[in-house]
Design an enzyme around this catalytic site. Structure first.
Site, PDB file in Angstrom:
ATOM      1  N   ASP A 296       0.792  -1.239   0.000  1.00 18.90           N
ATOM      2  CA  ASP A 296       0.000   0.000   0.000  1.00 18.90           C
ATOM      3  C   ASP A 296       0.823   1.287   0.000  1.00 18.90           C
ATOM      4  O   ASP A 296       0.367   2.319  -0.458  1.00 18.90           O
ATOM      5  CB  ASP A 296      -0.939   0.023   1.225  1.00 18.90           C
ATOM      6  CG  ASP A 296      -0.188  -0.140   2.537  1.00 18.90           C
ATOM      7  OD1 ASP A 296       1.042  -0.283   2.506  1.00 18.90           O
ATOM      8  OD2 ASP A 296      -0.838  -0.132   3.604  1.00 18.90           O
ATOM      9  N   HIS A 297       2.060   1.217   0.498  1.00 18.37           N
ATOM     10  CA  HIS A 297       2.817   2.459   0.651  1.00 18.37           C
ATOM     11  C   HIS A 297       3.586   2.874  -0.604  1.00 18.37           C
ATOM     12  O   HIS A 297       4.021   4.006  -0.704  1.00 18.37           O
ATOM     13  CB  HIS A 297       3.836   2.319   1.792  1.00 18.37           C
ATOM     14  CG  HIS A 297       3.244   2.493   3.145  1.00 18.37           C
ATOM     15  ND1 HIS A 297       2.278   1.658   3.649  1.00 18.37           N
ATOM     16  CD2 HIS A 297       3.488   3.409   4.120  1.00 18.37           C
ATOM     17  CE1 HIS A 297       1.958   2.056   4.874  1.00 18.37           C
ATOM     18  NE2 HIS A 297       2.672   3.114   5.181  1.00 18.37           N
TER      19      HIS A 297
ATOM     20  N   ASP B 229       3.766  -0.828  11.700  1.00 19.95           N
ATOM     21  CA  ASP B 229       3.327   0.482  11.256  1.00 19.95           C
ATOM     22  C   ASP B 229       2.675   1.137  12.466  1.00 19.95           C
ATOM     23  O   ASP B 229       1.912   0.481  13.187  1.00 19.95           O
ATOM     24  CB  ASP B 229       2.298   0.350  10.123  1.00 19.95           C
ATOM     25  CG  ASP B 229       2.004   1.697   9.501  1.00 19.95           C
ATOM     26  OD1 ASP B 229       2.492   1.968   8.393  1.00 19.95           O
ATOM     27  OD2 ASP B 229       1.283   2.495  10.138  1.00 19.95           O
TER      28      ASP B 229
ATOM     29  N   ARG C 125      -0.933  12.752   9.841  1.00 20.59           N
ATOM     30  CA  ARG C 125       0.370  13.407  10.073  1.00 20.59           C
ATOM     31  C   ARG C 125       0.537  14.577   9.134  1.00 20.59           C
ATOM     32  O   ARG C 125       0.123  14.507   7.979  1.00 20.59           O
ATOM     33  CB  ARG C 125       1.514  12.419   9.811  1.00 20.59           C
ATOM     34  CG  ARG C 125       1.496  11.312  10.804  1.00 20.59           C
ATOM     35  CD  ARG C 125       2.839  10.711  11.044  1.00 20.59           C
ATOM     36  NE  ARG C 125       2.675   9.860  12.196  1.00 20.59           N
ATOM     37  CZ  ARG C 125       3.037   8.580  12.245  1.00 20.59           C
ATOM     38  NH1 ARG C 125       3.657   8.036  11.211  1.00 20.59           N
ATOM     39  NH2 ARG C 125       2.823   7.893  13.325  1.00 20.59           N
TER      40      ARG C 125
ATOM     41  N   SER D 290       6.665   7.475  12.971  1.00 21.70           N
ATOM     42  CA  SER D 290       6.576   6.157  12.338  1.00 21.70           C
ATOM     43  C   SER D 290       7.232   5.048  13.141  1.00 21.70           C
ATOM     44  O   SER D 290       8.064   5.277  14.013  1.00 21.70           O
ATOM     45  CB  SER D 290       7.245   6.263  10.972  1.00 21.70           C
ATOM     46  OG  SER D 290       7.603   5.019  10.489  1.00 21.70           O
TER      47      SER D 290
ATOM     48  N   ARG E 110       9.065   2.913  11.484  1.00 21.72           N
ATOM     49  CA  ARG E 110      10.137   2.446  10.581  1.00 21.72           C
ATOM     50  C   ARG E 110      11.448   2.240  11.332  1.00 21.72           C
ATOM     51  O   ARG E 110      12.028   3.166  11.878  1.00 21.72           O
ATOM     52  CB  ARG E 110      10.313   3.417   9.410  1.00 21.72           C
ATOM     53  CG  ARG E 110      10.682   4.825   9.773  1.00 21.72           C
ATOM     54  CD  ARG E 110      10.579   5.770   8.577  1.00 21.72           C
ATOM     55  NE  ARG E 110       9.201   6.131   8.311  1.00 21.72           N
ATOM     56  CZ  ARG E 110       8.792   7.328   7.904  1.00 21.72           C
ATOM     57  NH1 ARG E 110       9.660   8.290   7.660  1.00 21.72           N
ATOM     58  NH2 ARG E 110       7.505   7.576   7.709  1.00 21.72           N
TER      59      ARG E 110
HETATM   60  C1  MIC Z   1       3.638   6.594   8.312  1.00 20.08           C
HETATM   61  O1  MIC Z   1       2.457   6.899   8.368  1.00 20.08           O
HETATM   62  O2  MIC Z   1       4.552   7.365   8.641  1.00 20.08           O
HETATM   63  C2  MIC Z   1       4.012   5.213   7.834  1.00 20.08           C
HETATM   64  C3  MIC Z   1       4.680   5.363   6.530  1.00 20.08           C
HETATM   65  O3  MIC Z   1       2.852   4.446   7.634  1.00 20.08           O
HETATM   66  C4  MIC Z   1       4.913   4.602   8.887  1.00 20.08           C
HETATM   67  C5  MIC Z   1       5.544   3.346   8.501  1.00 20.08           C
HETATM   68  C6  MIC Z   1       6.683   3.507   7.587  1.00 20.08           C
HETATM   69  O4  MIC Z   1       7.514   4.385   7.762  1.00 20.08           O
HETATM   70  O5  MIC Z   1       6.790   2.683   6.679  1.00 20.08           O
HETATM   71  C7  MIC Z   1       4.282   4.410  10.254  1.00 20.08           C
HETATM   72  O6  MIC Z   1       3.410   5.153  10.596  1.00 20.08           O
HETATM   73  O7  MIC Z   1       4.743   3.554  11.014  1.00 20.08           O
HETATM   74 FE1  SF4 Z   2      -0.355   4.848   5.021  1.00 23.42          FE
HETATM   75 FE2  SF4 Z   2       0.847   5.599   7.293  1.00 23.42          FE
HETATM   76 FE3  SF4 Z   2      -0.598   7.310   5.839  1.00 23.42          FE
HETATM   77 FE4  SF4 Z   2      -1.793   5.398   7.125  1.00 23.42          FE
HETATM   78  S1  SF4 Z   2      -0.652   7.074   8.038  1.00 23.42           S
HETATM   79  S2  SF4 Z   2      -2.220   6.029   5.028  1.00 23.42           S
HETATM   80  S3  SF4 Z   2      -0.340   3.700   6.945  1.00 23.42           S
HETATM   81  S4  SF4 Z   2       1.290   6.323   5.233  1.00 23.42           S
END
Ligand code: MIC
Ligand code: SF4
Length: 756
Positions: free
Chosen positions: A95-96, A160, A449, A644, A646
């Site tokens: 999805d990302h 995540d 975010r 995140s 990550r």
């Molecule tokens: C995000 O919303 O920042 C992400 C991308 O979903 C991350 C995960 C990632 O960095 O792959 C998260 O929220 O953990």
């Molecule tokens: Fe994707 Fe993270 Fe955004 Fe949710 S907050 S849509 S998991 S990138």
């Protein structure tokens, strides 16, 4: 069909006995969070009460979820753990990695073409190790989990931070780094510090323009980005019961933005309705048999102050729409105050783009409420001033919305773009035209975010988080400070008209439908499947183990960077274009800390190389220290690593030779990620010592041999003029975590244990 219904029944079968044991151990009425935690103890029935915010406890989560951008690293690590199959039901979701540019079909195909190697890798690893794989286009991990896997009273972890979304169906669902997922998939216990408990009592009922999103926008304003750290937020009260399950999901989802370990709601009719609508009446039947255990005890909700560490009360009757931002999700502004606040802060009020979607706000209900605004505007002849972009949460939601005419409604609004069922702009996967010009502008979105550069890479984009219905209204008005409750708009006939209040459908009256949900079941026996990683691949790289600790003090370390102010995981390991290297540690390390602000110059990605005095990019300087055999450290401010899950944000500095990260305070997941990767994650005993650190200092750890739980470490700071300061550093490592440090990483330790 319900996935893993046997596992769910097993969990419910043991509930009565386990809750009874917990009740006895704790000796008082239980919150829902406690019931779920105590019924998932690794040891079985509870024999003692754990100290909230103090005891490290081993848990046995019911399932694991991973998304493509983190699954690569999680699975590269799992491949090293020496197991033939995952020990608990697990899924991975593509999805990302799909960029939003033109529209769903073209973007999806483009995403598949560009990420073919990674998707093939994920598909074959999943197939081999018994992991369900949701293909590109199937939807965003957290919506897919809510629709298919989440169940009241369950416990899951996911790689995540927004895994917490499943709290909308009454789970304790927690975001973790990949190394934690490896523990659970390898059949080992998963460790968490027993959380503190925050109770949020909701009274009244949502009405008019207010939506579930406003509950969490308000909570974020109250608690700030750190206020939930180490805590589970439990929502209760008549107001909680009046919310839809997906609305509850929205609230839990964005609980990640206050640093909460997770958020949850007691089992109620909204969950029954949602489970039934998504084809899981069998889960309802099983849950109903233990329903009394799937919510907090009545005494707790009657006298919450006695049972929670903190209680907040919000009256939904009085709540108004909020917009949070820019640059931080906790800067909450009620819509009525936006005109004044935007003017006072010089926030641009003209809006070009307004985006609906992300894992937190892309449910059927969200789309119907936003569509009602669009339909009203079209009917009243109001031309939209901004472009509305929509990312549906899942193929099931998209297909159903299309069938029910919602997409037609959106498309009646000039310029609307329907993007793929994927994260898209929320994670910087957005080819926004002109973003490279770095013009000052504002956008609104229903994501969670809004850190600088997150959506479009432009540091001057002021992003505001708000509900989908407000996003639609602002798209139509083109104004950040438009208040649909009081303001009018001029239609094409020159008349002043008001937008009608949003209306929506909690669930599709004709039921959900989908043609191809995008699910790939794993092979029953994966032993013959070969997972190939090309040695010259730019996207994937097999992992080499990190070196174990040599038993010596770390001496002569140099400062890589002292980060000023907010330093989120987006600052440490940026997403957007860098997502392409999430499976290649060496390549992605070229983004290490490039967004962090140098405390001495306030510049980003420019630090002094203390070996030759040159100023260079952070990753280059780190590589220079590493090549010279000089250890380095990173210094940071409060809530370092916010955002995140990550683990790249921990693995990259580790790979580049950073030995310790010393900050005023950490965000939970990042602190654990550092520990897992064999790093020292430490905090200043005296916060003011942050100011004492100079760019050209040299650092010596003097008592690392005595590294022990609860015992401070000492750092000698040698200044350029030869003077020294000795400072005390705190840590939260327990004995096992110190073993991870000694072994070089938690994974190194698992490997030796499996080989033993
Ligand atoms: C995000 O919303 O920042 C992400 C991308 O979903 C991350 C995960 C990632 O960095 O792959 C998260 O929220 O953990
Ligand atoms: Fe994707 Fe993270 Fe955004 Fe949710 S907050 S849509 S998991 S990138």
């Amino acid at each position: 069909m319900t996935f893993d219904i046997d596992m769910i029944r097993k969990v419910y079968n043991r509930y009565p006995e386990r809750v009874a044991a917990a009740r006895e151990a704790v000796g008082k009425p239980l919150t829902l969070a406690e019931k779920i935690l105590y019924t998932h103890l690794w040891e079985g029935n509870a024999t003692e009460a754990f100290g909230r915010g103090a005891s490290y406890v081993d848990f046995a989560p019911d399932r694991v979820a991973m998304q493509d951008a983190t699954a690569q690293m999680a699975l590269l690590q799992f491949m090293q753990a020496g197991k033939s199959k995952v020990a608990v039901p697990s899924t991975a979701h593509a999805d990302h990695l799909i960029q939003a540019r033109i529209g769903a079909d073209k973007d999806l195909q483009d995403g598949i073409n560009k990420n073919n190697e990674v998707f093939n890798f994920l598909s074959s690893v999943c197939n081999k190790y018994g992991i369900g794989f949701w293909k590109p286009g199937a939807g965003i991990i957290h919506q897919v989990v809510l629709e298919n896997y989440a169940f009241p009273g369950g416990m899951m972890i996911g790689t995540d931070s927004h895994t917490v979304n499943a709290g909308g169906l009454g789970m304790v669902a927690i975001g973790v780094g990949g190394a934690d997922a490896v523990d659970v998939m390898a059949g080992m216990a998963w460790e968490l510090k027993f959380p503190k408990l925050i109770g949020v009592k909701l009274t009244g009922r949502l009405n008019g323009w207010t939506s579930a999103k406003d509950v969490i926008l308000k909570v974020a304003g109250i608690l700030t980005v750190k206020g939930g750290t180490g805590a589970i937020v439990e929502y209760f009260g008549e107001g909680a019961e009046s919310l839809s399950a997906t609305g509850k999901g929205t609230i839990c989802n964005m609980g990640a933005e206050i640093g909460a370990t997770t958020s949850t709601f007691g089992y109620d009719d909204s969950m029954r309705r949602y489970l039934a609508a998504t084809g899981r009446q069998d889960v309802v039947d099983a849950a109903d048999a233990v329903a009394e255990h799937l919510t907090g005890d009545a005494e707790v909700y009657a006298n919450p102050e006695q049972y929670f560490d903190q209680v907040i009360e919000i009256n939904l009757d009085e709540l108004t729409p909020h917009l949070n931002g820019p640059f931080t999700p906790d800067l909450a502004t009620p819509v009525a105050e936006m005109k004044e606040k935007a003017a006072a802060n010089d926030w641009p009020t003209d809006i070009e783009w307004a985006l609906i979607g992300s894992c937190t706000n892309s449910s059927y209900e969200d789309l119907t409420r936003a569509a009602s605004i669009v339909a009203d505007a079209v009917e009243k002849g109001i031309a939209p001033k901004a472009i509305l972009g929509i990312n549906p949460g899942s193929e099931q939601v998209r297909y159903t919305a299309e069938r029910d005419g919602l997409m037609d409604t959106f498309n009646k609004l000039e310029g609307t773009r329907i993007f793929t069922n994927a994260c898209g702009p929320c994670i910087g996967q957005w080819a926004r035209e002109g973003a490279e010009k770095h013009e000052k502008n504002s956008i609104v979105h229903s994501f969670n975010r809004n850190f600088a550069k997150r959506a479009d890479g432009n540091p001057n984009t002021h992003a505001f988080v708000t509900s989908p219905e407000m996003v639609a209204a602002i798209a139509i008005s083109g104004k950040l400070d438009f208040n649909p409750i009081t303001d009018t708009l001029t239609n094409t006939n020159g008349e002043e008209v008001k937008l009608a209040e949003p209306t929506g459908h909690e669930l599709p009256s004709a039921g959900f439908a989908v043609e191809d949900n995008g699910y790939q079941a794993p092979a029953a026996d994966g032993s013959g499947i070969n997972v190939a990683v090309a040695p010259d691949s730019q996207r994937l790289q097999l992992l080499a183990p990190f070196a174990p600790w040599d038993g010596q003090n770390i001496n002569g370390a140099k400062l890589l960077i002292k980060a000023l102010g907010k330093c989120t995981t987006d600052h440490i390991s940026m997403a957007g274009p860098w997502l392409r290297y999430r499976g290649h540690l060496d390549n992605i390390s070229n983004n290490c800390l490039i967004g962090a602000v140098n405390a001495y110059t306030e510049a980003t990605n420019a630090v002094t190389n203390q070996l030759d005095g040159s100023v260079d990019e952070v990753p280059n300087v780190a590589r220079a220290y590493k090549a010279a055999g000089v250890p380095s450290i990173v210094v940071g401010d409060h809530n370092y690593g916010e955002g995140s899950s990550r683990e790249h944000a921990a693995m990259e500095p580790r790979h580049l030779g950073v030995r310790a990260v010393i900050v005023k305070s950490f965000a939970r997941i990042h602190e654990t990620n550092l520990k897992k990767q064999g790093m020292l994650g430490l905090t200043f005993d005296n916060e003011a010592d942050y100011d004492l650190i100079q760019a050209d200092d040299t650092f010596n750890f003097t008592d690392l041999a005595a590294f022990a739980p609860g015992k401070q470490l000492t750092l000698e700071v040698v200044h350029a003029d030869g003077s020294t300061d000795s400072i005390k550093l705190n840590h939260t490592y327990n004995a096992q975590q110190i073993d991870w440090f000694k072994a070089g990483s938690a994974l190194n330790l698992i490997k030796t244990q499996n080989n033993a």
